[in-house]
Design a protein around this motif. Sequence first.
Motif, mmCIF file in Angstrom:
data_model
loop_
_atom_site.group_PDB
_atom_site.id
_atom_site.type_symbol
_atom_site.label_atom_id
_atom_site.label_comp_id
_atom_site.label_asym_id
_atom_site.label_seq_id
_atom_site.Cartn_x
_atom_site.Cartn_y
_atom_site.Cartn_z
ATOM 1 N N VAL A 188 -0.265 4.964 -8.948
ATOM 2 C CA VAL A 188 0.273 6.172 -8.327
ATOM 3 C C VAL A 188 -0.795 6.882 -7.508
ATOM 4 O O VAL A 188 -0.526 7.385 -6.413
ATOM 5 N N SER A 189 -2.026 6.896 -8.024
ATOM 6 C CA SER A 189 -3.106 7.514 -7.246
ATOM 7 C C SER A 189 -3.283 6.777 -5.930
ATOM 8 O O SER A 189 -3.383 7.401 -4.861
ATOM 9 N N GLY A 190 -3.312 5.447 -6.004
ATOM 10 C CA GLY A 190 -3.448 4.638 -4.793
ATOM 11 C C GLY A 190 -2.304 4.932 -3.842
ATOM 12 O O GLY A 190 -2.505 5.176 -2.642
ATOM 13 N N PHE A 191 -1.131 4.975 -4.408
ATOM 14 C CA PHE A 191 0.048 5.222 -3.580
ATOM 15 C C PHE A 191 -0.039 6.592 -2.914
ATOM 16 O O PHE A 191 0.234 6.752 -1.727
ATOM 17 N N THR A 192 -0.440 7.591 -3.709
ATOM 18 C CA THR A 192 -0.527 8.941 -3.169
ATOM 19 C C THR A 192 -1.507 8.969 -1.994
ATOM 20 O O THR A 192 -1.208 9.503 -0.916
ATOM 21 N N LEU A 224 3.124 -2.476 -1.015
ATOM 22 C CA LEU A 224 2.812 -2.981 -2.370
ATOM 23 C C LEU A 224 2.753 -1.830 -3.368
ATOM 24 O O LEU A 224 3.340 -1.867 -4.443
ATOM 25 N N PHE A 225 2.032 -0.780 -2.969
ATOM 26 C CA PHE A 225 1.877 0.343 -3.889
ATOM 27 C C PHE A 225 3.189 1.095 -4.124
ATOM 28 O O PHE A 225 3.437 1.620 -5.205
ATOM 29 N N SER A 226 4.019 1.147 -3.077
ATOM 30 C CA SER A 226 5.276 1.874 -3.293
ATOM 31 C C SER A 226 6.189 1.094 -4.231
ATOM 32 O O SER A 226 6.837 1.681 -5.102
ATOM 33 N N ILE A 227 6.193 -0.208 -4.096
ATOM 34 C CA ILE A 227 6.979 -1.001 -5.044
ATOM 35 C C ILE A 227 6.390 -0.825 -6.445
ATOM 36 O O ILE A 227 7.099 -0.620 -7.430
ATOM 37 N N GLY A 228 5.055 -0.825 -6.480
ATOM 38 C CA GLY A 228 4.384 -0.606 -7.760
ATOM 39 C C GLY A 228 4.786 0.719 -8.380
ATOM 40 O O GLY A 228 5.138 0.787 -9.558
ATOM 41 N N THR A 229 4.775 1.759 -7.579
ATOM 42 C CA THR A 229 5.117 3.087 -8.094
ATOM 43 C C THR A 229 6.556 3.128 -8.601
ATOM 44 O O THR A 229 6.834 3.655 -9.674
#
Lengths: 754, 305, 187
Positions: free
Chosen positions: B98-102, B153-158
């Motif tokens: 989430v931090s990465g995504f943010t 990638l990160f949004s799918i992760g989130t």
Amino acid sequence: MNGGEKMKRRNFLKGILYGTGGTVALVGGFGTFNYLGSEKAEAASQDLETTVFSSCEMCRNQCPIAVKVKDGKVCKIEGHPNDAAFGGVICARGNAGPSLLYDPQRIKKPMIRIGERGEGKFKEVSWDEAYTYIADKLYNVKDQYGGEAIALASRKGPHDWFFRSIGKALGSPNVFSHEATCPMTRSVALETTFGNEAIAADYANTKYLISIGRNWFEGIHVAQTRAVSKALSNGAKLVVLDPRFSVTASKGEWLPIKGTTDLAFVMAMANIMIRENLYDQAFISQYAEGFDKWAEEVKDKTPEWAEQETGISKEKIIRITREFAAAKPKAILDFGWRTAYTPNDYQLRRAILIVNMMIGNLEVPGGYYTTKPANFLKSYPDQAAYAKGLGSVAQPSFPKASKGRIDGTGVKGTPGQIIPTYDGAVGKIAESILTEEPYAIRAWLVHRFNPYISLTGSTKMIEAFKKLDLLVTCDVYMTDTAYFSDVVLPECTYLERYEPIFDMSGLTPKYVIRQPAVPLVYPDTKPYWQIYKELGEKMGLGDYFKFKDMEDYITQQIAPTGLTLAQIKELGVWTPPGMNAFYVRANDSKASLDNVLSNQRKKIEIFSEEVEEATKQGVPKYISHPQPEAGKFRFVQGKVAVHTNAGTANVPILNELMPTNTLWMNTVSCKQLGLNDGDEVVISSGTYEQKGKLKMTEGIRPDSVFCYHGFGRISPELKRAFGKGIHDNYLIPHEIGEVGNAVTSTTFVTVRKA
Amino acid sequence: MDVIWGVSVDEVAWGGAIAFYLFLAGIAGGAFLTASMTDLFSKKQYPKVIQSGAYIAIVSIIVGLGLLVVDLGRPFSFWKLLLHVNMGSVMSIGVFIVSGFTGLSVVYGVLVWLNAAAQKQIRITSANTEVAATSVGQGLQAFRKPVAGLGILFSIGTATYTGFLLSAVTTNNFWHTPFMGIEGIPFLPILFLVSAISTGLAATLIGALNCGDLTTYKKIDMVLIILEIVLIFILYLSVKPVFFSGSMAVLFWLGVVILGLMSPLLLSIYSLAKHKNVILPVCGMVVIGGFCLRYFVVYTGQLFK
Amino acid sequence: MAKKYSMIINLAKCIGCQACTVACKFQNKVPEGQFRTKTPANGLKGTYPNVSQYFIKEACQMCQKAPCVSVCPTKASYYNEDGVVLIDVDKCVGCKYCMTACPYDARFLNKETGAADKCTFCYELKVSKGEKPACVSTCVGGALMFGDLNDPLSEASQFLAKHKGEVRKPELGTHPNVNYIYEGVVK
Ligand SMILES: Nc1nc2c(c(=O)[nH]1)N[C@H]1C(S)=C(S)[C@@H](COP(=O)(O)OP(=O)(O)OC[C@H]3O[C@@H](n4cnc5c(=O)[nH]c(N)nc54)[C@H](O)[C@@H]3O)O[C@H]1N2
Ligand SMILES: Nc1nc2c(c(=O)[nH]1)N[C@H]1C(S)=C(S)[C@@H](COP(=O)(O)OP(=O)(O)OC[C@H]3O[C@@H](n4cnc5c(=O)[nH]c(N)nc54)[C@H](O)[C@@H]3O)O[C@H]1N2
Ligand code: SF4
Ligand code: SF4
Ligand code: SF4
Ligand code: SF4
Ligand code: SF4
Ligand SMILES: [Mo]
């Protein structure tokens, strides 16, 4: 990282934060940065904790305790580790002690009423003003009506010596204990059967235990409760007669007996034992007299008859009687503790004692025994070495009262003859105030007692309060009674005071100290001994209080034992080292009981001359009490493990655990009345009504309802407890039993949806 | 026994704030996905959609994280989540996702904004300073697509993480429900991913309301709704009926099924047939339905342990 | 050798007196309205007059495979050297994940610290000093026993050798270290 380092680091952090000023409070509010109390850190600093041995007073059992004090505050209370009977154990209430000690709702200063009675308006005064006020009023009453117009009532306890001195010195015969609300019929029975009230049961070693409403697992006495537990673990059988399913009943065989009919059960036991020859004839013929009259009395009290009376099947009555007799002498038909069920309750208790004696269970392990204080041991050469009795503080003799007591206690040829003079019939005080018969009480001093909650007929009690010239209450809270008083005296708690050494002798002598664990939390409170000593001095009665302080008093008390104050302070509880439990008949079933039986004839009086003289019922006679008609319920009450009587409803932690009570009603009865679990209901005795919440349960007779005692408080100063729950004694009419006891199980009520 | 003392306080550890956070994290993921996919793969230009998705992603994730922090027992120690790591804990891993995504969504959002600003600049004015500013922006635009790609990638992760967070609680029968009974494939991450894309897309469309033809998106959304209906149906079949009782039943049937799925689906079909613009009601219902779903899952899991 | 501390709760002996409840509150400074342990009645079974009832002490079950530990993002929840599940208040952020994971409702967020809180077996304040946990030493019914199961001579081991200990919710695979003895009660 070890705890010490961690603490340092956090302290450092805290220092920095405090440096930044105002934000700290805010940050601290989230408990983040300045949180220091991690358990590791605490463990490291715990070595600073000290232990003070004392005794508990969350109820009057005075169990020995170890008070843990840290940074000048009581942080925890534990059981005294070196007392085998208590095993380091205290109950929930005992554990909650610090919660009382630091309760901001305690009373903190003496107060004198300024508004109308019951208005709750008081002004804080100095102790001197309070003493002066009381002294003036008391002397006024004494001058106008005589010393007998002054009544004193307290829970029985070590305070009595001090409290009662005031009344007795003023020439009042009307000094009462609370016992008439509690075990007095049992005391009467013991006194008239053995001439000795100091009889106890050796639960730990018994094999068969029958309870007649005795509720060891809720009406807790740590040593007794543990002893019963121990017996059960060792395979003892427990039978419980109780109209409702108490916790005790859940640990044994529950017999939901019709309330007030227990005497029928007991008489049927005797009937069966005689018919089947199950009793100890040798014991009876050696130690008892009047057995024939008893046999005659129970001749027609057959199990069939008892089944009709009690609702317990005759097969069960027979089986239990046989089992009980087979376990002799290690069997106990319990004589009860709160024994105030019916007007003739003392006869039930007499009958219980007689049936016990029929199995010869006196002064043997697993039966009944007389307590063994030092003066008792003196007469036994092999025990005499252990006899180290307490001394006492001398007092001049008290003036003789010019009139008899209001309750007729001691009057020959009347039931008053067998009421213990130390106790009296405390319910008579309100009666005397209201009816002025045989003469009027005008002033009432109340100590550690709350007649409004504890005695039946609460409405009458209020009327009586209102008629008084003076009502003084000494308590730790603004109780319901205090709320109606003229003067309220704030005592400090047991954790802040010395008291006389308490003689707790059982199978061995035992002395317990009470000493302050911490200084006064509220500096304007005082211990009772100081209050009554100072009041006495103010009234010119200083001669009755010839001791400097309680350390001096204790020193005088323990001088004959060879112990010093310092020793007993360090030990907390003292028992003669090396002494074993002592039963007079343990090794010799024919040993003399002359020291146990303190009556003149040195016999177990199955037929009691004294009772015959007083009530014309020398052996117990069965009286059938009414049973509830359809639509009405017998109203019964009892103790709950987390509260003490009228004492703890407002104690923070205990209130948190149980802020209120409910009315138990059998599911079938609920259905009939269209009531549901949790319904708000009105409970009506015809004249009076209380509101409460219904608890629907399978654990009660369909003809009875039940609530825990001690709720429904009317003093708004008891802020947590005020207005919550059912006040039983508001519903129970003021009926005084034959020997002065309160009567709590003969009331019928109706219940309807609120 | 009377009493009161026995009854355990049926306190729900994670309440509305956490449900809202899970919902917002989903929206953020879905919105980002909508924007970045459009940015990367669409042949047609949908600048409004890209902007809407990128901004919504930022706002949602930041508000969501805010809620998460406020809901902590010790909000000011949230940074310890970054300091102490437990690779076995979904939450700990999630913190980094989430931090990465943010971070990525903020960067992406800025780039999208600069791009939009630049477009405006070129069209409207050519004052020296502004040109300079935009040219920096123009230079940075080279990063936009890579950021978008990584962000996917990160949004799918989130979006899936919020599902894993719950499904990792193996002792919770409801949250831990496996997909089609296959041990090892948890159900919630799949459901939450689909719901996240659906709600994120819907929110993005609301933000890009009046910008021409969004038919493609609407069709995608319909597919997602249908997919979600299938998933919900599977869920319904694979767990105990007790999970659908009490107050939560109302929320489930009214909020999730009728409001969040059936109504928007029917309305979409109707609108496609009649060529009516019903984006606002459809997407609105989808978004609200998405919140109901999170709320339902979070509470049901705890109330019927 | 590392220890394997266990609490044994003999239900037939428990009288529901709540001495344990109150002792725990003072020992561990548990804030008002919160509890590390409670001993509620397990309902009343049967119909009048054939009824039965027992009390069941509830607290952390000290799982050897503790879901609370595995989910904790900061490792604030951990097993100590003697297998006791503890919480490092310093590391805890109060995310409540452990609370959702604990199948025994043993945890709560301490109102005063903001951190997760639960029964610690009184490890730091009592057990590590060779004393018994506060609840055990004040148990009026004598229902509680505490000891090291890795020591075959401990009272606890000896007792469990003779009596059947049962753990709560064994199907969850949490392997609790709190054993309940149902002998003598109607389950
Ligand atoms: N936790 C706790 N412990 C206490 C106290 C306390 O307040 N709280 N108080 C202390 C004091 S002062 C005392 S006196 C003792 C009291 O100890 P007990 O006398 O054992 O206690 P109670 O609960 O009053 O027991 C009364 C029982 O008698 C039943 N009962 C009522 N009427 C009848 C009847 O007609 N026949 C029969 N067979 N049963 C009947 C009631 O349902 C109730 O269960 O406890 C002491 N210990
Ligand atoms: N209907 C019904 N009535 C009953 C009962 C029942 O079961 N049913 N139970 C009966 C029984 S068994 C009893 S023993 C009586 C008990 O009733 P009471 O004799 O009134 O005794 P308690 O309720 O124990 O406590 C009385 C007061 O002592 C105060 N107190 C506590 N500690 C201290 C102290 O250190 N100093 C001072 N000065 N005061 C202190 C408390 O605050 C409380 O107000 O009630 C009886 N009344
Ligand atoms: S029975 Fe409980 S409340 Fe009463 S003195 Fe003992 S420990 Fe204190
Ligand atoms: S009972 Fe709950 S808190 Fe205790 S170890 Fe098990 S999962 Fe953790
Ligand atoms: S509340 Fe504290 S102990 Fe529990 S999971 Fe979060 S950080 Fe770990
Ligand atoms: S072991 Fe300690 S922390 Fe745990 S319930 Fe008992 S007293 Fe409370
Ligand atoms: S102290 Fe012992 S007997 Fe009392 S409730 Fe707790 S476990 Fe049961
Ligand atoms: Mo009593």
